[in-house]
Design a protein around this motif. Structure first.
Motif, PDB file in Angstrom:
ATOM      1  N   VAL A   1      55.696  67.514  53.551  1.00  0.00           N
ATOM      2  CA  VAL A   1      55.282  66.180  54.009  1.00  0.00           C
ATOM      3  C   VAL A   1      56.422  65.181  53.796  1.00  0.00           C
ATOM      4  O   VAL A   1      56.724  64.376  54.684  1.00  0.00           O
ATOM      5  N   LEU A   2      57.057  65.241  52.618  1.00  0.00           N
ATOM      6  CA  LEU A   2      58.206  64.379  52.359  1.00  0.00           C
ATOM      7  C   LEU A   2      59.319  64.636  53.378  1.00  0.00           C
ATOM      8  O   LEU A   2      59.976  63.705  53.848  1.00  0.00           O
ATOM      9  N   ALA A   3      59.526  65.896  53.719  1.00  0.00           N
ATOM     10  CA  ALA A   3      60.554  66.255  54.701  1.00  0.00           C
ATOM     11  C   ALA A   3      60.254  65.618  56.050  1.00  0.00           C
ATOM     12  O   ALA A   3      61.137  65.021  56.678  1.00  0.00           O
ATOM     13  N   VAL A   4      59.019  65.725  56.500  1.00  0.00           N
ATOM     14  CA  VAL A   4      58.638  65.180  57.803  1.00  0.00           C
ATOM     15  C   VAL A   4      58.794  63.659  57.816  1.00  0.00           C
ATOM     16  O   VAL A   4      59.345  63.083  58.762  1.00  0.00           O
ATOM     17  N   ILE A   5      58.330  62.992  56.745  1.00  0.00           N
ATOM     18  CA  ILE A   5      58.448  61.535  56.672  1.00  0.00           C
ATOM     19  C   ILE A   5      59.917  61.120  56.696  1.00  0.00           C
ATOM     20  O   ILE A   5      60.307  60.195  57.414  1.00  0.00           O
ATOM     21  N   SER A   6      60.733  61.806  55.930  1.00  0.00           N
ATOM     22  CA  SER A   6      62.149  61.478  55.870  1.00  0.00           C
ATOM     23  C   SER A   6      62.838  61.734  57.212  1.00  0.00           C
ATOM     24  O   SER A   6      63.650  60.919  57.668  1.00  0.00           O
ATOM     25  N   LEU A   7      62.512  62.847  57.853  1.00  0.00           N
ATOM     26  CA  LEU A   7      63.114  63.148  59.160  1.00  0.00           C
ATOM     27  C   LEU A   7      62.694  62.132  60.224  1.00  0.00           C
ATOM     28  O   LEU A   7      63.524  61.683  61.015  1.00  0.00           O
ATOM     29  N   ILE A   8      61.433  61.756  60.228  1.00  0.00           N
ATOM     30  CA  ILE A   8      60.960  60.744  61.184  1.00  0.00           C
ATOM     31  C   ILE A   8      61.654  59.413  60.919  1.00  0.00           C
ATOM     32  O   ILE A   8      62.116  58.737  61.838  1.00  0.00           O
ATOM     33  N   GLY A   9      61.757  59.031  59.641  1.00  0.00           N
ATOM     34  CA  GLY A   9      62.456  57.789  59.296  1.00  0.00           C
ATOM     35  C   GLY A   9      63.904  57.820  59.734  1.00  0.00           C
ATOM     36  O   GLY A   9      64.436  56.825  60.246  1.00  0.00           O
ATOM     37  N   GLY A  10      64.567  58.956  59.554  1.00  0.00           N
ATOM     38  CA  GLY A  10      65.959  59.089  59.972  1.00  0.00           C
ATOM     39  C   GLY A  10      66.125  58.984  61.473  1.00  0.00           C
ATOM     40  O   GLY A  10      67.053  58.322  61.964  1.00  0.00           O
ATOM     41  N   ILE A  11      65.229  59.607  62.211  1.00  0.00           N
ATOM     42  CA  ILE A  11      65.285  59.535  63.679  1.00  0.00           C
ATOM     43  C   ILE A  11      65.037  58.107  64.162  1.00  0.00           C
ATOM     44  O   ILE A  11      65.748  57.591  65.027  1.00  0.00           O
ATOM     45  N   LEU A  12      64.039  57.440  63.561  1.00  0.00           N
ATOM     46  CA  LEU A  12      63.760  56.051  63.939  1.00  0.00           C
ATOM     47  C   LEU A  12      64.949  55.143  63.614  1.00  0.00           C
ATOM     48  O   LEU A  12      65.277  54.242  64.394  1.00  0.00           O
ATOM     49  N   ALA A  13      65.590  55.381  62.473  1.00  0.00           N
ATOM     50  CA  ALA A  13      66.761  54.582  62.096  1.00  0.00           C
ATOM     51  C   ALA A  13      67.913  54.810  63.078  1.00  0.00           C
ATOM     52  O   ALA A  13      68.644  53.876  63.409  1.00  0.00           O
ATOM     53  N   LEU A  14      68.075  56.043  63.557  1.00  0.00           N
ATOM     54  CA  LEU A  14      69.117  56.310  64.558  1.00  0.00           C
ATOM     55  C   LEU A  14      68.788  55.666  65.901  1.00  0.00           C
ATOM     56  O   LEU A  14      69.686  55.229  66.617  1.00  0.00           O
ATOM     57  N   LEU A  15      67.503  55.627  66.234  1.00  0.00           N
ATOM     58  CA  LEU A  15      67.106  55.037  67.509  1.00  0.00           C
ATOM     59  C   LEU A  15      67.267  53.519  67.515  1.00  0.00           C
ATOM     60  O   LEU A  15      67.497  52.919  68.573  1.00  0.00           O
ATOM     61  N   ASN A  16      67.134  52.887  66.348  1.00  0.00           N
ATOM     62  CA  ASN A  16      67.285  51.440  66.259  1.00  0.00           C
ATOM     63  C   ASN A  16      68.080  51.082  65.005  1.00  0.00           C
ATOM     64  O   ASN A  16      67.516  50.645  64.000  1.00  0.00           O
ATOM     65  N   PRO A  17      69.398  51.270  65.051  1.00  0.00           N
ATOM     66  CA  PRO A  17      70.212  51.027  63.853  1.00  0.00           C
ATOM     67  C   PRO A  17      70.193  49.570  63.382  1.00  0.00           C
ATOM     68  O   PRO A  17      70.325  49.313  62.196  1.00  0.00           O
ATOM     69  N   LEU A  18      70.017  48.620  64.299  1.00  0.00           N
ATOM     70  CA  LEU A  18      69.962  47.215  63.882  1.00  0.00           C
ATOM     71  C   LEU A  18      68.739  46.973  62.993  1.00  0.00           C
ATOM     72  O   LEU A  18      68.857  46.355  61.930  1.00  0.00           O
ATOM     73  N   ALA A  19      67.584  47.450  63.420  1.00  0.00           N
ATOM     74  CA  ALA A  19      66.375  47.276  62.610  1.00  0.00           C
ATOM     75  C   ALA A  19      66.521  47.986  61.262  1.00  0.00           C
ATOM     76  O   ALA A  19      66.109  47.460  60.226  1.00  0.00           O
ATOM     77  N   ALA A  20      67.125  49.170  61.283  1.00  0.00           N
ATOM     78  CA  ALA A  20      67.336  49.906  60.038  1.00  0.00           C
ATOM     79  C   ALA A  20      68.325  49.175  59.137  1.00  0.00           C
ATOM     80  O   ALA A  20      68.166  49.152  57.914  1.00  0.00           O
ATOM     81  N   THR A  21      69.352  48.558  59.724  1.00  0.00           N
ATOM     82  CA  THR A  21      70.324  47.794  58.949  1.00  0.00           C
ATOM     83  C   THR A  21      69.657  46.590  58.299  1.00  0.00           C
ATOM     84  O   THR A  21      69.870  46.300  57.119  1.00  0.00           O
ATOM     85  N   ILE A  22      68.834  45.886  59.054  1.00  0.00           N
ATOM     86  CA  ILE A  22      68.124  44.730  58.500  1.00  0.00           C
ATOM     87  C   ILE A  22      67.170  45.192  57.397  1.00  0.00           C
ATOM     88  O   ILE A  22      67.096  44.568  56.327  1.00  0.00           O
ATOM     89  N   ALA A  23      66.471  46.293  57.626  1.00  0.00           N
ATOM     90  CA  ALA A  23      65.554  46.817  56.603  1.00  0.00           C
ATOM     91  C   ALA A  23      66.308  47.202  55.338  1.00  0.00           C
ATOM     92  O   ALA A  23      65.875  46.890  54.217  1.00  0.00           O
TER      93      ALA A  23
END
Length: 180
Positions: free
Chosen positions: A19-41
């Motif tokens: 479960v931790l793996a899936v959450i982390s992978l999804i978070g990583g993919i979302l961060a790659l899709l929107n690096p500006l939002a991830a940078t602000i976060a």
């Protein structure tokens, strides 16, 4: 608890690791899709950490009375708190500062690794330290070459890489625990 009991608990926890793996992978993919939002976060999260550390330092400085370092401890706490609140309430300016800090860290770490690799030269594998230093140095140069525009994405991309790396790690651990 014995080693075998710990091993059994680890084996039964593979689902949580997955479960931790899936959450982390999804978070990583979302961060790659929107690096500006991830940078602000990432900037806001760093700000909250600095603010909490500063507040704790201020409180701690008042708890220990009559020591000569009181003013320095208080000053350190106030400055850390101010930096944290600045990052939280002005993340766009904060991400520029943090990106510059990351670039400088990459440059310094790169130079240190390169020099360290030469001291390891008679040892097998010293070249990998050299390569790592060159990569760190190149990353620092790449960030600075596009600065301040790189500030909109660098921290988010680094966060994405970390999340993806952790996701792969957790997934491999979960699969290993499942087979154990």
């Amino acid at each position: 608890m014995t080693a075998s009991a710990h091993g059994e608990q680890l084996r039964t926890s593979w689902v949580w690791m997955a479960v931790l793996a899936v959450i982390s992978l999804i978070g990583g993919i979302l961060a790659l899709l929107n690096p500006l939002a991830a940078t602000i976060a990432a900037t806001v999260m760093a700000g909250w950490v600095f603010a909490a550390l500063g507040a704790i330092q201020v409180i701690q400085s008042f708890r220990v009375t009559g020591w000569p370092g009181f003013l320095w401890a208080l000053l350190f706490g106030v400055l850390t708190l101010v930096v944290g609140l600045s990052l939280v309430f002005n993340p766009l300016a904060g991400m520029v500062s943090l990106t510059l800090l990351v670039a400088v860290l990459f440059l310094v770490i790169g130079v240190v690794k390169i020099l360290y690799s030469f001291s390891l030269r008679p040892i097998s594998g010293w070249g990998w330290v050299l390569v790592s230093g060159i990569v760190s140095l190149a990353l620092g140069v790449m960030i600075l070459s596009d600065f301040p525009y790189s500030a909109t994405s660098v921290l988010g991309i680094l966060l994405a890489v970390e999340l993806l790396s952790n996701g792969v790690l957790f997934l491999l651990l979960a699969l290993g625990l499942r087979k154990a």
